[in-house]
Each structure stands twice: as structure tokens, then as C-alpha cells.
Design an enzyme around this catalytic site. Structure first.
Site, PDB file in Angstrom:
ATOM      1  N   GLN A 154     -46.338  33.709   6.627  1.00  0.00           N
ATOM      2  CA  GLN A 154     -44.891  34.031   7.075  1.00  0.00           C
ATOM      3  C   GLN A 154     -44.386  33.278   5.770  1.00  0.00           C
ATOM      4  O   GLN A 154     -44.260  32.368   5.167  1.00  0.00           O
ATOM      5  CB  GLN A 154     -44.818  32.638   8.098  1.00  0.00           C
ATOM      6  CG  GLN A 154     -43.390  32.268   8.338  1.00  0.00           C
ATOM      7  CD  GLN A 154     -42.626  33.544   8.797  1.00  0.00           C
ATOM      8  OE1 GLN A 154     -42.879  34.292   9.240  1.00  0.00           O
ATOM      9  NE2 GLN A 154     -41.237  33.617   8.352  1.00  0.00           N
ATOM     10  N   GLY A 283     -40.760  32.956  17.104  1.00  0.00           N
ATOM     11  CA  GLY A 283     -40.676  34.241  18.209  1.00  0.00           C
ATOM     12  C   GLY A 283     -41.225  35.305  17.553  1.00  0.00           C
ATOM     13  O   GLY A 283     -42.120  36.185  17.924  1.00  0.00           O
ATOM     14  N   GLY A 284     -40.663  35.848  16.626  1.00  0.00           N
ATOM     15  CA  GLY A 284     -40.971  37.102  15.918  1.00  0.00           C
ATOM     16  C   GLY A 284     -40.716  37.016  14.615  1.00  0.00           C
ATOM     17  O   GLY A 284     -39.676  35.942  14.039  1.00  0.00           O
ATOM     18  N   GLU A 286     -39.420  39.871  11.343  1.00  0.00           N
ATOM     19  CA  GLU A 286     -39.042  41.108  11.146  1.00  0.00           C
ATOM     20  C   GLU A 286     -39.924  41.782  10.140  1.00  0.00           C
ATOM     21  O   GLU A 286     -39.153  42.719   9.228  1.00  0.00           O
ATOM     22  CB  GLU A 286     -37.633  41.277  11.033  1.00  0.00           C
ATOM     23  CG  GLU A 286     -36.787  40.716   9.952  1.00  0.00           C
ATOM     24  CD  GLU A 286     -36.534  39.178  10.028  1.00  0.00           C
ATOM     25  OE1 GLU A 286     -37.188  38.521  11.092  1.00  0.00           O
ATOM     26  OE2 GLU A 286     -35.772  38.634   9.372  1.00  0.00           O
ATOM     27  N   HIS A 310     -34.689  42.431  19.138  1.00  0.00           N
ATOM     28  CA  HIS A 310     -34.166  41.411  18.121  1.00  0.00           C
ATOM     29  C   HIS A 310     -34.885  41.982  16.732  1.00  0.00           C
ATOM     30  O   HIS A 310     -34.227  42.248  15.684  1.00  0.00           O
ATOM     31  CB  HIS A 310     -34.211  39.956  18.318  1.00  0.00           C
ATOM     32  CG  HIS A 310     -33.888  39.024  17.124  1.00  0.00           C
ATOM     33  ND1 HIS A 310     -32.563  38.446  17.187  1.00  0.00           N
ATOM     34  CD2 HIS A 310     -34.466  38.816  16.171  1.00  0.00           C
ATOM     35  CE1 HIS A 310     -32.490  37.877  16.208  1.00  0.00           C
ATOM     36  NE2 HIS A 310     -33.423  37.683  15.421  1.00  0.00           N
ATOM     37  N   GLU A 311     -36.068  41.779  16.708  1.00  0.00           N
ATOM     38  CA  GLU A 311     -36.912  42.143  15.262  1.00  0.00           C
ATOM     39  C   GLU A 311     -36.650  43.612  14.934  1.00  0.00           C
ATOM     40  O   GLU A 311     -36.527  43.746  14.162  1.00  0.00           O
ATOM     41  CB  GLU A 311     -38.427  41.877  15.630  1.00  0.00           C
ATOM     42  CG  GLU A 311     -38.678  40.498  16.114  1.00  0.00           C
ATOM     43  CD  GLU A 311     -38.011  39.191  15.362  1.00  0.00           C
ATOM     44  OE1 GLU A 311     -37.910  39.607  13.935  1.00  0.00           O
ATOM     45  OE2 GLU A 311     -37.779  38.171  15.960  1.00  0.00           O
ATOM     46  N   HIS A 314     -33.495  44.025  13.037  1.00  0.00           N
ATOM     47  CA  HIS A 314     -33.585  43.594  11.650  1.00  0.00           C
ATOM     48  C   HIS A 314     -33.947  44.807  10.914  1.00  0.00           C
ATOM     49  O   HIS A 314     -33.811  44.518   9.703  1.00  0.00           O
ATOM     50  CB  HIS A 314     -34.619  42.473  11.602  1.00  0.00           C
ATOM     51  CG  HIS A 314     -34.098  41.054  11.793  1.00  0.00           C
ATOM     52  ND1 HIS A 314     -33.156  40.567  11.190  1.00  0.00           N
ATOM     53  CD2 HIS A 314     -34.626  40.016  12.766  1.00  0.00           C
ATOM     54  CE1 HIS A 314     -32.877  39.391  11.549  1.00  0.00           C
ATOM     55  NE2 HIS A 314     -33.649  38.985  12.344  1.00  0.00           N
ATOM     56  N   GLU A 333     -28.726  37.071  10.784  1.00  0.00           N
ATOM     57  CA  GLU A 333     -29.053  36.883  11.937  1.00  0.00           C
ATOM     58  C   GLU A 333     -27.866  37.205  13.083  1.00  0.00           C
ATOM     59  O   GLU A 333     -28.032  37.421  14.060  1.00  0.00           O
ATOM     60  CB  GLU A 333     -29.626  35.247  12.234  1.00  0.00           C
ATOM     61  CG  GLU A 333     -30.980  35.198  11.294  1.00  0.00           C
ATOM     62  CD  GLU A 333     -32.175  35.780  11.850  1.00  0.00           C
ATOM     63  OE1 GLU A 333     -31.927  36.537  13.021  1.00  0.00           O
ATOM     64  OE2 GLU A 333     -33.086  36.092  11.306  1.00  0.00           O
ATOM     65  N   ASP A 390     -34.890  26.193   5.206  1.00  0.00           N
ATOM     66  CA  ASP A 390     -34.996  26.172   6.704  1.00  0.00           C
ATOM     67  C   ASP A 390     -33.754  25.464   7.176  1.00  0.00           C
ATOM     68  O   ASP A 390     -33.658  25.521   8.593  1.00  0.00           O
ATOM     69  CB  ASP A 390     -36.300  25.667   6.752  1.00  0.00           C
ATOM     70  CG  ASP A 390     -37.711  26.702   6.511  1.00  0.00           C
ATOM     71  OD1 ASP A 390     -37.191  27.498   6.118  1.00  0.00           O
ATOM     72  OD2 ASP A 390     -38.846  26.342   6.751  1.00  0.00           O
ATOM     73  N   TYR A 398     -27.243  32.453  14.128  1.00  0.00           N
ATOM     74  CA  TYR A 398     -27.538  33.250  15.227  1.00  0.00           C
ATOM     75  C   TYR A 398     -26.344  33.612  16.136  1.00  0.00           C
ATOM     76  O   TYR A 398     -25.777  34.390  16.382  1.00  0.00           O
ATOM     77  CB  TYR A 398     -28.843  32.835  16.181  1.00  0.00           C
ATOM     78  CG  TYR A 398     -30.100  33.014  15.239  1.00  0.00           C
ATOM     79  CD1 TYR A 398     -30.922  33.867  15.419  1.00  0.00           C
ATOM     80  CD2 TYR A 398     -30.471  31.956  14.204  1.00  0.00           C
ATOM     81  CE1 TYR A 398     -32.035  33.946  14.651  1.00  0.00           C
ATOM     82  CE2 TYR A 398     -31.852  31.983  13.652  1.00  0.00           C
ATOM     83  CZ  TYR A 398     -32.379  32.940  13.957  1.00  0.00           C
ATOM     84  OH  TYR A 398     -33.632  32.832  13.023  1.00  0.00           O
TER      85      TYR A 398
HETATM   86 ZN   LIG Z   1     -33.729  37.328  13.479  1.00  0.00          ZN
END
Ligand SMILES: [Zn+2]
Length: 617
Positions: A154, A283-284, A286, A310-311, A314, A333, A390, A398
Site C-alpha cells: 500500500q 476499503g479499496g 485505486e 469509487h475506485e 479514480h 477524492e 495521512d 471526500y
Molecule cells: Zn478514493
């Protein structure tokens, strides 16, 4: 990405860190990268990695094709925790000179390599450390199949540098080819053109022909199989989860078609999804051509697939047109949430997108209440220098971002809004944008010097001021309004029998949970649970929202399920609010620490770093 949960930070720490960073980071406009892209820039990466599960190491070489724009005598990469073995230039086999700068806890070390004006390639031999923050190594017990180990990366926001020496800024793009060697019974896949099945040698080749920023570099290795949904979409998952995953995501092809209809061609070739083990912290994510998703969206009824919308969105907002720095994160976002709800509206109908808009509004209100309306982090444009980016990944980017775009749509009408967005994506494809550049573009291409319109939308207030501007669009769902009246009636009588017949969908039930009074008796909790079965629900959204009430109201029947959930699931959106709620009392905190001891090995660093702080571990 979807979703980060709010992190509160200490203003004093930020201030002293700011000063420190001002000294160490004179290199670029991005306060989170040491690189100086205006002088020398990477253009292409040839990556060669061996994956060693026993030692938890990635070892190999990164060969960067570079453009020396200013005739500089050095190139600077970001690294964090990397062991640099040696460096060479262009076709030479000789070792080149390099130096690693002093360590910054957040940013790592600058790797400065001596080059000359003709150097067109720089190769770095290196290995990662076993605790590289981007990489999570899972033992077989932590996977769905329980037989083989698994690894995933990630990289967002600034973790790519923990597994790859790179110019780790979202403003710098490059293409890549990669060769990855893994144990023979495992498959490797990346944010690139991917193999569809395992091969005998365990060596896999990847090509990403489109220029991407480093935070979209991604690798997953495990006992994975592929199942096609249609000609250009499909799912990778562990064999035991593959069938359920393919069923859950059956609408992926429809979603890509819908997205293209809205804002222009999908530019990346294939669109696939890989279902990761439950410890995936988001969650995901992209990652281009290959979205990484949490298995917690596999609810068995397709009720949580808006995450795929959502992804997928992106692929335009974020991957095609990218925030230049993490201060501009809302450009990724906010646009993506807007686009996501448009896809949901097209594929599942207006009422579904309205319900999600209301739930988004609820989340925004909670975040505003947590942060306070005058907190500087409630501005869309952030100032994150000296802090972990972060910290900026809250619902502000968002949902406030979303409602800003909704306000624009309301002001100019959907037709003009769609034409504007379509052109915005086309004109800035494979580029990065700052907030200021966006505002200029907005002025020129949508507001067109119309002062009345500009005043009506109050762009400055939305983007640069804290809080929520007056005149924010109202989110209304007819179905949810019906639930409000059901809840009012319920509060009078506290009779739960038959309630479920009014509230069938997961959205409706989630809204009900969020509308319940904060304080409920164990007897009320029992009645609701008997009616809906929230404690034992297979829907992670319902579980997580319900468990908050259970902890708050000491509904101890749910404790074993809460513990099992926290040990199994590593998704920040769920676990951080739960630990926060538990830590609210002394007894709860002791319980939280006990559960966390068992759960922590299952979490990715972006989850356990936050919870370590929360529980003073
Ligand atoms: Zn996103």
C-alpha cells in the site's frame, strides 16, 4: 482510496516539525519529497525484484531512465528503510558515488546519486527491510485459504519509498516494466498489465505503458486465481473466495461503460480487481488497471459495490488527473466521490445515489463535529508540511469536496457541469494539478468571469476557508425520510417487531443504526438485535456501526463478535472508531488492549500506527 478515518494531531508537534522540515526540505514544491524534479526527473522504471517470504524481503534493482533538465550533477530519490547495495550509471558496470542523507522519521532518507549531464540511466541495487511500512507480509493463517503466505503493498501516501527508491511525489510520473520472482505456487500481480494465471517458473513480467505517480506502484503476491467478468473486467482472489467475489462484482463492466458515457474513454486497457485478505487497511486502493479491495465489501448481496464505482472513478480523477501534492488531496477524492455517485445513479438509480449522498453528509457532519468548524484541516486545500499526509485523509477531502462539486452542479446545471468535467479530464490527462491551477481552470472554463455566479458559489470560501459554507446543497433521500418517521414512532413505543419489513436494504438498515439514540438499554439493544440480527450480520458496514452502540451501551452479548471482528478485519474505517469507543472508559481500554494484543499482527502499518497511539501501546 476509500476511506481513511480521521486522525487528530497535536498542533505543537506539527509546529516544531514544520521548522525542521523547512531546513531539510529545500528540494521541491512537494513538502513530502526530497527530490528536485525541476532539475532531474525520472521518466521510466525497469524494476527487477525477488520476493523472499522467509526473510520478508524484496531484493533487486531499480533502473531509472532519467531526464537531466538542468545539467545537474546529482539526482535525488526518496528512500525509507532501504538497504542500498550499490549504484551504477547508464551502461557502466562500475559503482557510482552516492550518499544517504540524515534520517527523517516521516520522510526517510534522501538518496543523492552523483551523475553528469549525459547520464540517462541510474540503477540502484537494494533490498527492503522486513518491516517496510508499505509491505504487509501475511502468514498462511492470515489468508482466506490458510495454506499459502500472501503479501501486498500500500504505497499511498508516501510509502512507495519503503519498497522502491523513487521520486516519491504525486507530481512526478513515470512508466514502468517489472520482473518479479515469487515462490512457484504463487501468482504476482501489479498495477500494470497482468498475467492471468500462474506459471511454472514463478517469474512474472509486467508493463505499465502509461505514466503514473509512485503512490500507484503496487504489488500483490499470493495463491491467486483470475475470473473474467467480461472482455475487459475481471477479479483476482484466493480460490476459496473467487466465486463469491466474481458474483459480488458482476456489474463491473456496466460501471466502466457508465463511467465512459459520463466523462470520456477509459484510458488504461483492462480494469480488474484483486480481493485482498481482511487485513487490508482500506476499503479499496485505486492502483491502475488493478484496484485492490478489502473482502469486507463482499456482503453476499452486492450492497457495498459502490466502493468499486469509487475506485473505478479514480481511473479518471486521481490516476489520470492527479493531485500535485497531498495538500491538494481533495482534487483526487472530492471529484471521485462525485463521479462515484454519478456512476451509482446511472447503474443503480437515483434513489440509491441519494441514499449514499445522505450517508456521506452524515459522515461529513461527524467529521466536522470531531475536528471543530474552525479547524484548519476542514479546509479543502490543506497545509500538511511537516505532518504525515495521512492526517489530511479525512472526510473533508471526500465529502466536503463532493458537496463543493454538487454546489457547482446546482449553480450551472448538470449539462454544463458534465461538459466541464469531461473537458477537464481530457485536457489534464496524465498530468498533475495543484488546487491553484484547478481554481484558475475553473474560472476560465466554467465561471467564465461571471462574477454573480462566482459569488453565488463562493469558491474561495469552499476551498480555502474552514467549516461548511452557507448554502451547501441539501442531501435528501425519500426512503431515508420514511425511516426517520419509523424511528420517531419506534422511540415512542420501543417496539421492534416487524420493523425489518420496512427496512430491507443494507443502506436503510445502516441509516437506522446511525439514527438510533446514543444511549440504549440492554433490553432495547436485545430487541433490535432480535429483529435485525446485526451482531451476526455478514455485512461489515452494519457490524461496525452496530458494534459502536454495543460497546457504548455495554451490550455484552456482542462482545465475542466484536473481538472476532477486530482480530479478523484490519480496515481502518471500521477498527479505529471501535477502538476509540472502547478506549472511552478504563474498563473498555483494558479490554481494547487485550483484544489489540491478539489483533495487531493482522494489521497493516497504517492501521497499527494509529492504534498504537490511541491505546498508548
Ligand atoms: Zn478514493
Amino acid at each position: 482510496m476509500k476511506y481513511f478515518f480521521l486522525l487528530l494531531c497535536c498542533a505543537l508537534t506539527s509546529c516544531s516539525q514544520n521548522k525542521r522540515l523547512a531546513e531539510v526540505n529545500q528540494y521541491s514544491d512537494d513538502p513530502h519529497s526530497f527530490s528536485k524534479p525541476s532539475e532531474v526527473q525520472v521518466k521510466h522504471l525497469d524494476l527487477n525484484l525477488q520476493v523472499d517470504f522467509d526473510k520478508k524481503l524484496l531484493t533487486g534493482k531499480a533502473s531509472w531512465t532519467i531526464a537531466n533538465l538542468s545539467g545537474a550533477d546529482s539526482i535525488i530519490f526518496d528512500t525509507r528503510g532501504l538497504e542500498i547495495e550499490r549504484v551504477s550509471l547508464s551502461d557502466s558496470t562500475e559503482n557510482a558515488e552516492y550518499v544517504l542523507g540524515p534520517e527523517d522519521k516521516l520522510l526517510g532518507k534522501a538518496l543523492k546519486i552523483k551523475i553528469n549531464k549525459d547520464t540517462d540511466r541510474v540503477t540502484v541495487w537494494y533490498s527492503t527491510s522486513p518491516d517496510a511500512a508499505a509491505v504487509q507480509w501475511l502468514n498462511p493463517q492470515q489468508t482466506a485459504g490458510k495454506k499459502h503466505p500472501f503479501l501486498f503493498t500500500q504505497s499511498q501516501a508516501i510509502l512507495a519509498r519503503t519498497w522502491l527508491p523513487c521520486q516519491d511525489s504525486p507530481g512526478i510520473r513515470f512508466t514502468y516494466n517489472a520482473t518479479v520472482s515469487v515462490p512457484k505456487d504463487l501468482l504476482a500481480i501489479m498495477s500494470a498489465e497482468n498475467p492471468l494465471k500462474k506459471n511454472e517458473a514463478g517469474i512474472y513480467q509486467f508493463i505499465q505503458p502509461k505514466a503514473i505517480p509512485s503512490y500507484l506502484m503496487a504489488l500483490a503476491v499470493g495463491d491467486l486465481e483470475f475470473k473474467a467478468i467480461d472482455d475487459r473486467t475481471g477479479v483476482y482472489a484466493e480460490p476459496v473466495s473467487l466465486k463469491a467475489a466474481a458474483w459480488e462484482f458482476a456489474d463491473m463492466g456496466k460501471m466502466v461503460n457508465s463511467a465512459e458515457k459520463l466523462y470520456g474513454p477509459y484510458q488504461w486497457g483492462r480494469y480488474d480487481v484483486v480481493v485482498l485478505p481482511p487485513s487490508f487497511p482500506f476499503g479499496g486502493m485505486e492502483n491502475p488497471m488493478l484496484t485492490f479491495v478489502t473482502p469486507t465489501v463482499i456482503a453476499g448481496d452486492r450492497s457495498l459495490v459502490s466502493l468499486i464505482a469509487h475506485e473505478l472513478a479514480h481511473s479518471w480523477s486521481g490516476n489520470l488527473v492527479t493531485n500535485a501534492t497531498w495538500d491538494d488531496f481533495w482534487l483526487n477524492e472530492g471529484f471521485t466521490v462525485y463521479f462515484e455517485r454519478r456512476i451509482v445513479e446511472d447503474v443503480y438509480g437515483e434513489e440509491e445515489s441519494k441514499m449514499q449522498e445522505v450517508l456521506g453528509h452524515e459522515a461529513l457532519k461527524e467529521t466536522m463535529a470531531d475536528l471543530g468548524h474552525s479547524h484548519e484541516d476542514t479546509r479543502l486545500h490543506l497545509e500538511l508540511a511537516g505532518r504525515d499526509p495521512d492526517e489530511g485523509m479525512t472526510d473533508i477531502a471526500y465529502e466536503k469536496g463532493y458537496f463543493f462539486l454538487r454546489a457547482l452542479e446546482d449553480a450551472v446545471g448538470r449539462e454544463r457541469m458534465d461538459a466541464f468535467l469531461k473537458e477537464y479530464f481530457a485536457k489534464h490527462a496524465f498530468q498533475s494539478l495543484t488546487t491553484e491551477q484547478f481554481v484558475t481552470y475553473l474560472d476560465q472554463h466554467l465561471l467564465n468571469g461571471d462574477e454573480a455566479l462566482r459569488a453565488k458559489i463562493s469558491v474561495e470560501e469552499w476551498i480555502y476557508k474552514p467549516g461548511i459554507p452557507a448554502g451547501m446543497p441539501v442531501a435528501v433521500s425519500n426512503q431515508f425520510s420514511l425511516i426517520d418517521s419509523v424511528v420517531i414512532a419506534w422511540k415512542k413505543e420501543v417496539r421492534s417487531e416487524g420493523l425489518k419489513s420496512h427496512l430491507k436494504s443494507a443502506n436503510e438498515q445502516l441509516y437506522l443504526i446511525k439514527r438510533l439514540p446514543q444511549s440504549l438499554s440492554v433490553s432495547d439493544m436485545t430487541k433490535i438485535d432480535q429483529e435485525f440480527g446485526f451482531t451476526q450480520s455478514g455485512n461489515a458496514e452494519l457490524n461496525a456501526a452496530w458494534f459502536l452502540h454495543a460497546i457504548r451501551n455495554q451490550y455484552q452479548v456482542a462482545n465475542p463478535a466484536i473481538e472476532e471482528f477486530l482480530i479478523r478485519v484490519g480496515r481502518r474505517k471500521f477498527i479505529i472508531p471501535l477502538y476509540t469507543e472502547m478506549a472511552g472508559t478504563d474498563e473498555g481500554k483494558r479490554w481494547a488492549k487485550k483484544v489489540y494484543k491478539q489483533a495487531r499482527p493482522n494489521y497493516h502499518s497504517v492501521s497499527y500506527n494509529t492504534i498504537d497511539d490511541l491505546l498508548e501501546n
